[in-house]
Design a protein around this motif. Structure first.
Motif, short mmCIF file in Angstrom:
data_model
loop_
_atom_site.label_atom_id
_atom_site.label_comp_id
_atom_site.label_asym_id
_atom_site.label_seq_id
_atom_site.Cartn_x
_atom_site.Cartn_y
_atom_site.Cartn_z
N GLY A 96 12.17 -3.03 -12.60
CA GLY A 96 11.23 -1.90 -12.57
C GLY A 96 10.64 -1.67 -11.19
O GLY A 96 9.46 -1.37 -11.06
N TYR A 98 10.81 0.75 -9.22
CA TYR A 98 10.62 2.15 -8.84
C TYR A 98 10.02 2.89 -10.02
O TYR A 98 10.15 2.46 -11.16
CB TYR A 98 11.97 2.81 -8.48
CG TYR A 98 12.87 2.84 -9.68
CD1 TYR A 98 13.60 1.71 -10.05
CD2 TYR A 98 12.89 3.95 -10.52
CE1 TYR A 98 14.33 1.70 -11.21
CE2 TYR A 98 13.64 3.94 -11.68
CZ TYR A 98 14.36 2.81 -12.02
OH TYR A 98 15.07 2.79 -13.18
N GLN A 99 9.36 4.00 -9.74
CA GLN A 99 8.95 4.90 -10.82
C GLN A 99 9.39 6.31 -10.49
O GLN A 99 10.44 6.76 -10.92
CB GLN A 99 7.45 4.78 -11.11
CG GLN A 99 7.13 3.46 -11.83
CD GLN A 99 5.67 3.29 -12.18
OE1 GLN A 99 4.93 4.24 -12.36
NE2 GLN A 99 5.23 2.04 -12.30
N ARG A 127 5.36 -9.16 0.86
CA ARG A 127 4.20 -8.25 0.86
C ARG A 127 3.96 -7.69 2.27
O ARG A 127 3.76 -6.48 2.44
CB ARG A 127 2.95 -8.99 0.39
CG ARG A 127 2.92 -9.28 -1.11
CD ARG A 127 1.98 -10.42 -1.47
NE ARG A 127 0.60 -10.18 -1.09
CZ ARG A 127 -0.30 -9.59 -1.87
NH1 ARG A 127 0.03 -9.18 -3.07
NH2 ARG A 127 -1.55 -9.42 -1.47
N LEU A 134 4.61 3.17 1.87
CA LEU A 134 3.66 3.51 0.80
C LEU A 134 4.38 3.77 -0.51
O LEU A 134 5.43 4.40 -0.54
CB LEU A 134 2.87 4.77 1.18
CG LEU A 134 1.79 4.64 2.23
CD1 LEU A 134 1.22 6.03 2.54
CD2 LEU A 134 0.67 3.71 1.77
N CYS A 135 3.78 3.28 -1.58
CA CYS A 135 4.21 3.66 -2.93
C CYS A 135 2.94 3.97 -3.71
O CYS A 135 2.00 3.17 -3.70
CB CYS A 135 4.96 2.52 -3.62
SG CYS A 135 5.27 2.87 -5.37
N ARG A 136 2.88 5.13 -4.34
CA ARG A 136 1.67 5.49 -5.08
C ARG A 136 1.82 5.22 -6.58
O ARG A 136 0.84 5.32 -7.30
CB ARG A 136 1.38 6.97 -4.82
CG ARG A 136 0.03 7.47 -5.32
CD ARG A 136 -1.16 6.75 -4.72
NE ARG A 136 -2.35 7.58 -4.72
CZ ARG A 136 -3.59 7.13 -4.49
NH1 ARG A 136 -3.77 5.84 -4.24
NH2 ARG A 136 -4.62 7.94 -4.49
N CYS A 137 3.05 4.93 -7.03
CA CYS A 137 3.26 4.77 -8.48
C CYS A 137 3.13 3.34 -8.97
O CYS A 137 2.49 3.08 -9.97
CB CYS A 137 4.65 5.26 -8.88
SG CYS A 137 4.99 6.99 -8.61
N THR A 138 3.78 2.40 -8.29
CA THR A 138 4.01 1.09 -8.89
C THR A 138 2.92 0.07 -8.62
O THR A 138 2.88 -0.96 -9.28
CB THR A 138 5.31 0.45 -8.36
OG1 THR A 138 5.14 0.23 -6.95
CG2 THR A 138 6.51 1.35 -8.59
N GLY A 139 2.09 0.33 -7.61
CA GLY A 139 1.15 -0.73 -7.21
C GLY A 139 1.87 -1.89 -6.53
O GLY A 139 1.31 -2.95 -6.39
N TYR A 140 3.12 -1.64 -6.15
CA TYR A 140 3.95 -2.59 -5.36
C TYR A 140 4.39 -3.84 -6.11
O TYR A 140 5.32 -4.52 -5.69
CB TYR A 140 3.24 -3.03 -4.07
CG TYR A 140 2.77 -1.90 -3.20
CD1 TYR A 140 3.65 -1.22 -2.36
CD2 TYR A 140 1.44 -1.48 -3.22
CE1 TYR A 140 3.22 -0.16 -1.57
CE2 TYR A 140 1.01 -0.42 -2.45
CZ TYR A 140 1.88 0.23 -1.63
OH TYR A 140 1.46 1.28 -0.85
N VAL A 141 3.71 -4.18 -7.21
CA VAL A 141 3.92 -5.49 -7.85
C VAL A 141 5.40 -5.71 -8.17
O VAL A 141 6.00 -6.72 -7.84
CB VAL A 141 3.07 -5.60 -9.13
CG1 VAL A 141 3.28 -6.95 -9.80
CG2 VAL A 141 1.59 -5.39 -8.80
N ARG A 142 5.99 -4.68 -8.81
CA ARG A 142 7.38 -4.82 -9.24
C ARG A 142 8.38 -4.63 -8.10
O ARG A 142 9.52 -5.10 -8.16
CB ARG A 142 7.66 -3.82 -10.36
CG ARG A 142 7.76 -4.50 -11.68
CD ARG A 142 7.05 -3.79 -12.79
NE ARG A 142 6.00 -4.68 -13.27
CZ ARG A 142 6.24 -5.74 -14.04
NH1 ARG A 142 7.45 -6.03 -14.43
NH2 ARG A 142 5.26 -6.52 -14.42
N ILE A 144 7.79 -5.87 -5.09
CA ILE A 144 7.77 -7.21 -4.49
C ILE A 144 8.62 -8.16 -5.33
O ILE A 144 9.46 -8.89 -4.81
CB ILE A 144 6.31 -7.71 -4.37
CG1 ILE A 144 5.51 -6.80 -3.41
CG2 ILE A 144 6.26 -9.16 -3.91
CD1 ILE A 144 4.00 -6.93 -3.53
#
Lengths: 162, 766
Positions: A96, A98-99, A127, A134-142, A144
């Motif tokens: 997951g 990407y969104q 990180r 920048l990613c505004r959808c995923t919060g980067y967690v997935r 990473i």
């Protein structure tokens, strides 16, 4: 006045006439027609346009096309080997990573650059390696997690080959 | 729930492959033969009359194909999503005779390339008469303030007031052991989707137009563009390619769409209009700043008896979706608590700034920050555990908010308890070493709005499902995938219903010419609404297939049938069945070769005025505050979320993480700074979004599954509501860590240091 530019894009040699003010992203998207890399800010702040020059991630909106004379450029379109996806792509799909997908081509290339330099990065290193994207959808967690997973997959693949 | 084949199972998203290979096409990637580039001239003044626009020099420039202005080239129609309430429609595509914010579009050009278009803009001469401007809603409401809009329904710049009340608030306050009043300020932030606003319009002649555009609401664009252009709705085809994020910022008709269309009509060529990032800041939308006052009455045991909320929103120069943010902020102020007596008054106030609109949470982030902050203050006053006071006042399944809402499923109790258990709340709250703290925030959110501002005769969602003779299935939906994963959820629902594999589903979407009308992506509506429409469509198909199977198999008594794993079989005798494809072929033959199609729609019944269902959640954050620098680090973040039946777990978790991090930015760093109406940080360099190193390293999502009777397979909202509790949760954790409470957002290091300083001075005196 256009100048002739010779460079390699995704392994294929190109010879194109470009205006001195044309940026690399404009060349790739508008002239050559590869629309994987995106323009999010056109100011080197979002990383959506990230491509590799000689294996290293750069914001292609902040590089003039003529600066890649003689260099090798790689975009997301060059990541898969035919229909065999790169482990990064497989991991992004499974984990997951990407969104909306708009930052994804840049994220994947930033990740590839990171893995080129450091094939076994820690979460901390991943990180920080993504700080230009920048990613505004995923919060980067997935994202990473995906990159960490991809590194493990590549290690395993490499191990099998050797 | 193990009987499901696809629902709740790990599946790859149907748009994944194209998104990881760079093949996914967004509007910005579209290039048509002969395409011109359109650009807009924007106002440099926050408030001015336009006396004259001279476009003659621009028109003469080589390569310029058209120059348009509001009075000369548009119908001047005021449009917005408020078709049902025309007094709220206040915006035109290009200014007619006045500009009301810096960045408002005035004129536009179409040229052979962007350089020529930009040069042409610089040649347009606009004569202005500068008018006095006002930037703060409290100032704007004063007598004698500049009037931004005239009209019978606007007084002192208040364009809309919302009031609701139930119980007897004044009597209840008298009965309370304590009543406290607190004030809060919420700041402006922007959506910051990475794909800028952009559109490509191609006029086909004969009143027919095709537009590709980055939108959350293709159907709204179709209807409103018809209105703005004077064309028939059905002759406008809106195509929504992949969308690079929306978050509420792309659910209205915008100037780029109207201008691209008019320029294409004028030139006979396709025209692309794409905003720069700076234009997205100045000419886009933002989340509402709000001045909030909360008066809450409570008993010694922590029972909240009454609440009065009052708020003034800085709406900017036009209504946009402000009246709904206003309404919902007052509504979400109650969630997730059972407040027996409640009074709300909200005022939407015009200012000479960029219009504010819906943004993820839709009034909820502001409401929950104030609500969660104040509940902690009350808990501290009573010496109670903030989690216990939340549990005490929580909503329960079946809760009714008089005249507004009926809450069926409600897992807030389980959410709070699981979040407490997972984080070790009882061992940590108030007991962590100095500089470290833990805080909680809670929320309830809608699963789609029962709102029809657009005044559509169509249902909220529509769907069509066609089963082909080889068993593959075409799914036609008008809902808008903008990254949240809704197309995959739709495919999962159909695959589960018909018992076919995901790989046999083809989703046809994002085209108003081929897809059913649907109100689009806002208010967390798509899973529930289009999901129900799809179930209705699939049931029609299954009815035909079951009858056909009965005719083919000829059982001696009436049995119920089921479809699963590529078979249609007798429910009570699963071994007696037929191959799905065989039954499909027979059903089509039996119907004279007519296509096997099911059609569905969704319209809620008897669900109150706001939403068919409500999701719930509890959020806990553990923070470390550096008292030297004021920097806040999130050590552990835990979300327990009741989204009903989970359809796609990976999707839900991704949405929760994204919502949290957006909330983290809202709380700690994002702020649209303006001076005299001018945005001072209109770039991704100066506007501080969270980046990968900033987000919590430890993020735990706990799924609290309930069954929502109104939802498809029991599902409800996921991923928007969690934007709401973060600010309060983080503020409460900061208070637990260092004993200072910030009520003026965002919570920046400067504010923390200042508050610490004041606290030290106070302590020294005391």
């Amino acid at each position: 006045m256009k100048k002739i530019l010779s460079f390699t894009l995704n392994g294929q040699p190109y010879e194109v006439a470009v205006k001195p003010k044309t940026t690399l992203i404009e060349l790739i998207r508008d002239e050559i027609g590869l629309t994987g890399p995106k323009i999010g800010c056109n100011a080197g702040a979002c990383g959506a346009c990230t491509v590799l020059i000689d294996g290293k991630a750069v914001d292609s909106c902040s590089v003039l096309a003529l600066q890649v004379e003689g260099h090798s450029v790689e975009t997301v379109e060059g990541l898969a080997d035919g229909d065999k996806l790169h482990p990064l792509q497989e991991a992004f799909l499974d984990d997951g990573g990407y969104q909306c997908g708009f930052c994804t081509p840049g994220m994947l290339m930033a990740a590839k650059s990171l893995l080129n330099e450091n094939p076994d990065p820690s979460i901390h290193e991943i990180r920080h390696g993504l700080s230009g994207n920048l990613c505004r959808c995923t919060g980067y967690v997935r994202i990473i997690d995906s990159i960490h997973d991809a590194a493990q997959r590549m290690k395993k693949e490499g191990g099998e080959k050797s | 729930m193990s009987e499901f084949s696809v629902i709740g199972k790990p599946v790859r998203r149907i748009d994944g492959l194209e998104k990881v290979t760079g093949a996914a096409q967004y509007t910005t990637d579209i290039k048509l033969p002969g395409m011109l580039i359109g650009k807009m001239l924007r106002s440099p003044h926050p408030h001015a009359k336009i006396l004259n626009i001279d476009t003659s020099a621009a028109e003469k420039l080589l390569g310029v194909k058209a120059v348009i202005t509001g009075p000369r080239d548009t119908l001047g129609v005021k449009y917005s999503n408020w078709r049902r309430y025309p007094h709220l429609m206040d915006e035109t595509a290009l200014a007619m005779d006045r500009v009301r914010y810096i960045g408002e579009p005035i004129a536009a050009v179409a040229a052979v390339d962007a350089d020529v278009a930009e040069e042409a803009l610089s040649l347009i001469e606009v004569e202005y008469e500068i008018l006095p401007a006002v930037f703060d809603p409290l100032e704007a409401m004063k007598d004698g303030a500049p009037q931004i809009h005239e009209g019978p329904t606007v007084r002192n710049n208040v364009s809309e007031a919302r009031h609701f009340e139930f119980g007897n608030v004044d009597e209840a306050f008298k009965k309370c052991d304590y009543v406290r009043e607190d004030t809060f300020y919420l700041h402006p932030v922007i959506h910051a989707f990475i794909e800028p606003y952009n559109s490509v319009a191609r006029y086909e002649g004969d009143g027919k137009l095709t537009i590709w555009t980055s939108t959350q609401t293709p159907y709204y664009i179709q209807t409103l563009l018809a209105m703005a252009l004077g064309l028939k709705e059905g002759n406008i085809r809106v195509i929504k390619p992949h969308v690079g994020g929306g978050f509420g910022g792309k659910m209205e008709l915008f100037s780029d769409q109207v201008v691209a269309a008019i320029l294409s009509m004028k030139t006979g060529k396709p025209v692309k209009v794409e905003l720069t990032r700076e234009e997205c800041f100045e000419g886009g939308r933002r989340r509402h700043p709000m001045y909030y006052t909360l008066k809450t009455g409570y008993m010694k045991d922590g029972t909240i008896l009454a609440k009065e909320a009052k708020l003034y929103t800085d709406g900017g120069a036009y209504n946009a979706m402000g009246p709904t943010s206003l309404y919902l902020s007052g509504f979400f102020q109650m969630f997730p608590y059972a407040i027996p007596n409640y009074r709300y008054d909200g005022f939407h106030v015009y200012t000479n700034k960029t219009p504010a609109t819906a943004m993820r949470g839709f009034g909820g982030p502001q409401a929950e920050f104030t609500c969660d902050s104040q509940i902690d203050m009350i808990a501290e006053h009573l010496g109670m555990d903030p989690a216990e006071i939340r549990l005490k006042n929580r909503m329960k399944p079946g809760h009714v908010i008089p005249g507004l809402a009926k809450v069926e499923s409600c897992g807030i109790k389980e959410c709070i308890e699981r979040a407490m258990e997972s984080t070790g709340w009882k061992e940590k709250k108030g007991k962590l070493p100095k500089g470290r703290g833990i805080g909680m925030g809670c929320y309830g959110f809608m699963s789609g709005g029962v709102f029809n501002w657009i005044n559509s005769p169509y249902a909220y969602s529509g769907a069509m499902v066609r089963v082909n003779v080889d068993g593959t299935v075409d799914v036609y939906i008008g809902s808008a995938e903008i990254g949240q994963g809704s197309d995959t959820v739709a495919a999962q629902i159909v695959a589960e219903k018909l018992g076919v594999p995901m790989s046999d589903i083809n989703v046809v979407r994002g085209d108003t010419r081929t897809c059913p009308p649907d109100l689009g992506a806002w208010g967390s509506r798509q899973t529930l609404m289009v999901g129900n429409a799809l179930i209705m469509a699939c049931d029609q198909i299954l009815d035909k297939l079951y009858k056909t199977a009965a005719a083919l198999m000829g059982p001696n008594v009436v049995y119920d049938y089921a479809a699963k794993d590529g078979r249609v079989f007798i429910k009570e005798r699963p071994e007696r069945g037929l191959d799905f494809v065989e039954v499909v072929k027979a059903a089509i033959r039996a119907d004279e070769g007519n296509q096997l199609i099911g059609r569905g729609y969704y319209t809620p019944h008897d669900k109150g005025m706001v939403s068919p269902a409500y999701s719930f959640g509890a959020q806990v954050a553990e923070v470390e505050v550096d008292e030297e620098t004021g920097k806040v680090t999130l050590l552990q973040v835990t979300t327990a979320h009741d989204c009903g039946q989970v359809i796609n777990e990976l999707g839900v978790e991704g949405q929760l993480e994204g919502a949290f991090v957006m909330g983290q930015g809202y709380t700690l760093s994002e702020n649209l700074v303006t001076d005299q109406g001018k945005i001072l940080n209109p770039s991704f360099v100066d506007y501080k979004l969270m980046r990968a190193p900033d987000v919590p390293e430890n993020f735990t999502s706990l799924m609290v599954e309930t069954y929502e009777p109104e939802g498809p397979f029991g599902a409800k909202e996921a991923g928007e509501g969690l934007t709401n509790p973060n600010a309060g949760c983080i503020a409460n954790a900061i208070y637990d860590a260092i004993g200072v409470r910030i009520t003026d957002m965002p919570i920046t290091p400067e504010k923390i240091l200042k508050a610490l300083d004041e606290k030290k001075k106070k302590e020294a005196k005391g």
